[in-house]
Design an enzyme around this catalytic site. Structure first.
Site, PDB file in Angstrom:
ATOM      1  CB  CYS A  51     -13.143   1.973  -1.782  1.00 30.95           C
ATOM      2  SG  CYS A  51     -12.598   0.259  -1.757  1.00 30.95           S
ATOM      3  CB  VAL A 118     -13.912   0.113   2.889  1.00 29.32           C
ATOM      4  CG1 VAL A 118     -14.280   0.734   4.220  1.00 29.32           C
ATOM      5  CG2 VAL A 118     -13.033   1.070   2.082  1.00 29.32           C
ATOM      6  CE1 TYR A 181      -6.338   2.730  -5.172  1.00 28.23           C
ATOM      7  CE2 TYR A 181      -7.076   0.868  -6.490  1.00 28.23           C
ATOM      8  CZ  TYR A 181      -7.362   1.979  -5.716  1.00 28.23           C
ATOM      9  OH  TYR A 181      -8.665   2.344  -5.499  1.00 28.23           O
TER      10      TYR A 181
END
Length: 342
Positions: A51, A118, A181
């Site tokens: 991430c 996260v 994304y």
């Protein structure tokens, strides 16, 4: 059972564009009313090296020398109930003794229905989440945690540049960090195509900015450089392979000479990436010898993807001005401050 991705269902606009959920826990660190007290050993940073928001905090933690002040727990993957600690001994976090991050969210807010994310910072004493606001965590590490910085740590958020850094960080988040994304999670090809165009245009803009500056704000390494680096380091190997073929050719970071040299410069800077993170972005093979490609283990064995990152970058002599035509230029810092003034 297949893992459910709310990004592709709930987190959508009416026209099929990805709209990321907001962060639920936003308490800031500091000495003011309602703020979290800074204390070594009091908090644990829960991350996934896959991430980018997590890697940003890890980089800042290393650059500032906060490793002994803030412990780290690594999540391995997302399952049906969110992030799991499958790689830790016994499949539970070593400090909180839970197998899944969402258990801490529900402990903090019973009935929590959102997506546990996260990075998350949790209080070691209470086992409750105190912040999952990746927008402000690194800023707090750079400012409120300053008494615990190592001697000689860089000032990544210099006071004179803060308004300009804030504006550039917002643009980086919207168009670059979140850009891939917006392509991958869009449920409309038109929305994906629009996001791709914006992402590629922003890379070209940053390539121009970095032609005459070593870092985004000239001679000084700042929080903005960390934010840009995490996407540059993973785009070609993790994001690009998953772009829909219907969108046509997709640029590579190496297509932008100044941006690519800048990325290699940061890659070579101690603290910007460790071996675990190199595996996560597909530059080194995992334990089974396979390389990560597109957020998964790839079957294709690339020909040494690490070597290009180790090539000389030739940017040592660059300095440059913090003044640019980007966000914060031409008086826009004052405009935005005026627009938000009481």
């Amino acid at each position: 059972m297949a893992t459910v991705f709310p990004e592709k269902t709930v987190e959508q606009s009416p026209d099929g564009a990805f709209v990321r959920q907001s962060n639920r826990f936003r308490t800031r660190f500091g000495s003011g009313p309602g703020q979290l007290p800074v204390a070594a050993g009091r908090y644990r940073l829960l991350v996934s090296v896959g991430c980018g928001w997590s890697r940003r905090q890890l980089i800042v933690r290393r650059l500032l020398g906060l490793e002994n002040a803030i412990s780290v727990g690594y999540a391995s993957h997302r399952g049906d109930d969110g992030w799991e600690f499958g790689d830790q001994p016994g499949g539970v976090d070593a400090v909180f003794q839970v197998p899944r991050l969402n258990e801490l969210y529900r402990r903090t807010e019973p009935g929590y229905q959102g997506r546990g994310t996260v990075p998350t910072v949790a209080d070691v004493h209470t086992g409750r989440v105190v912040s999952n606001d990746y927008h402000t965590l690194s800023i707090d590490f750079e400012t409120a945690w300053k008494p615990l910085h190592r001697p000689g740590a860089p000032d990544l958020y210099p006071e004179a540049l803060r308004p300009a850094i804030d504006l550039l960080n917002q643009q980086l988040f919207d168009d670059v960090n979140n850009g891939p994304y917006k392509v991958l999670f869009a449920q409309s090809l038109q929305a994906a195509a629009a996001a791709k165009r914006v992402f590629e245009a922003r890379l070209a803009d940053l390539d121009f900015r970095l032609a005459s500056r070593r870092y985004l704000f000239g001679e000084r390494l700042t929080d903005a450089d960390v934010r840009l680096f995490v996407t540059l380091a993973s785009f070609d190997t993790n994001y690009r392979p998953r772009f829909p073929r219907e969108l046509g050719p997709v640029v590579r970071i190496s297509d932008f000479p100044h941006l690519w040299a800048y990325a290699r410069d940061l890659f070579a800077t101690p603290g910007f990436i460790d071996e675990r993170e190199q595996v996560s972005v597909g530059l080194r093979p995992g334990p089974d010898g396979r390389y990560r490609r597109g957020f998964a283990e790839g079957e294709e064995q690339p020909a040494d993807p690490l070597s290009p990152w180790l090539a000389p970058h030739g940017r040592e002599a660059l300095g440059g001005s913090p003044i640019s035509s980007g966000p914060g230029g031409a008086g826009t810092v004052e405009l935005w401050r005026w627009g938000t003034a009481a």
